[in-house]
Design a protein around this motif. Sequence first.
Motif, PDB file in Angstrom:
ATOM      1  N   LEU A 118       0.819  -1.214   0.000  1.00 45.30           N
ATOM      2  CA  LEU A 118       0.000   0.000   0.000  1.00 45.30           C
ATOM      3  C   LEU A 118       0.850   1.259   0.000  1.00 45.30           C
ATOM      4  O   LEU A 118       0.674   2.130  -0.830  1.00 45.30           O
ATOM      5  CB  LEU A 118      -0.908   0.029   1.236  1.00 45.30           C
ATOM      6  CG  LEU A 118      -2.020  -0.997   1.295  1.00 45.30           C
ATOM      7  CD1 LEU A 118      -2.683  -0.967   2.660  1.00 45.30           C
ATOM      8  CD2 LEU A 118      -3.021  -0.729   0.193  1.00 45.30           C
ATOM      9  N   TYR A 119       1.761   1.357   0.973  1.00 49.65           N
ATOM     10  CA  TYR A 119       2.492   2.614   1.106  1.00 49.65           C
ATOM     11  C   TYR A 119       3.746   2.679   0.241  1.00 49.65           C
ATOM     12  O   TYR A 119       4.166   3.763  -0.140  1.00 49.65           O
ATOM     13  CB  TYR A 119       2.810   2.934   2.565  1.00 49.65           C
ATOM     14  CG  TYR A 119       3.491   1.841   3.347  1.00 49.65           C
ATOM     15  CD1 TYR A 119       4.852   1.630   3.245  1.00 49.65           C
ATOM     16  CD2 TYR A 119       2.781   1.017   4.209  1.00 49.65           C
ATOM     17  CE1 TYR A 119       5.475   0.630   3.959  1.00 49.65           C
ATOM     18  CE2 TYR A 119       3.402   0.024   4.932  1.00 49.65           C
ATOM     19  CZ  TYR A 119       4.758  -0.167   4.800  1.00 49.65           C
ATOM     20  OH  TYR A 119       5.372  -1.151   5.518  1.00 49.65           O
ATOM     21  N   ARG A 142       1.799   2.690  -3.986  1.00 54.39           N
ATOM     22  CA  ARG A 142       0.914   3.811  -4.276  1.00 54.39           C
ATOM     23  C   ARG A 142       1.403   5.150  -3.742  1.00 54.39           C
ATOM     24  O   ARG A 142       1.214   6.180  -4.366  1.00 54.39           O
ATOM     25  CB  ARG A 142      -0.452   3.534  -3.650  1.00 54.39           C
ATOM     26  CG  ARG A 142      -1.559   3.448  -4.658  1.00 54.39           C
ATOM     27  CD  ARG A 142      -2.868   3.208  -3.980  1.00 54.39           C
ATOM     28  NE  ARG A 142      -3.146   1.777  -4.011  1.00 54.39           N
ATOM     29  CZ  ARG A 142      -4.264   1.230  -3.609  1.00 54.39           C
ATOM     30  NH1 ARG A 142      -5.214   1.988  -3.105  1.00 54.39           N
ATOM     31  NH2 ARG A 142      -4.448  -0.057  -3.690  1.00 54.39           N
ATOM     32  N   PHE A 143       2.027   5.111  -2.559  1.00 50.04           N
ATOM     33  CA  PHE A 143       2.368   6.362  -1.887  1.00 50.04           C
ATOM     34  C   PHE A 143       3.871   6.627  -1.808  1.00 50.04           C
ATOM     35  O   PHE A 143       4.300   7.620  -1.240  1.00 50.04           O
ATOM     36  CB  PHE A 143       1.736   6.381  -0.490  1.00 50.04           C
ATOM     37  CG  PHE A 143       0.242   6.329  -0.541  1.00 50.04           C
ATOM     38  CD1 PHE A 143      -0.501   7.471  -0.769  1.00 50.04           C
ATOM     39  CD2 PHE A 143      -0.427   5.122  -0.397  1.00 50.04           C
ATOM     40  CE1 PHE A 143      -1.886   7.426  -0.831  1.00 50.04           C
ATOM     41  CE2 PHE A 143      -1.816   5.063  -0.455  1.00 50.04           C
ATOM     42  CZ  PHE A 143      -2.551   6.221  -0.676  1.00 50.04           C
TER      43      PHE A 143
END
Length: 131
Positions: free
Chosen positions: A10-11, A14-15
């Motif tokens: 997730l991090y 995407r981030f």
Amino acid sequence: MSVSQAVAQLYTGRFKMTRQEWRIMAALGSNHSMSAKEIAAHSSLEKMQVSRAISGLKKAELINQQEDPDDRRYTKLSLTDKGLNIYRQIVPLALAREAFILSDLSDEEQQQLFFLMDKVQNKAKELQQCG
């Protein structure tokens, strides 16, 4: 290992955040403001890891750093609006992944798992304190 990698997707993807940066964001998101020393204790990260992650988060304008008015030797860190927005995007996604990972366990099995994980974590902390 695969559990942490499932959440890390997730991090990191995407981030574009490191594991250490996310852990600092998570600590600040749930505690509002903390010193670097408090973050290190809360997240079980080493001082150098915290320092590097703070630099990256400041550069990305995800955290603020302000002098503590009560003690100028310390600074307090907090999420910027941009950081808070990202935190609020990641948390529900992480919780959904956690729920999926735990979905084959009954409520009783989940409680037992958390209880056992706490016991293991407490013993690990005890060992760390011994040196």
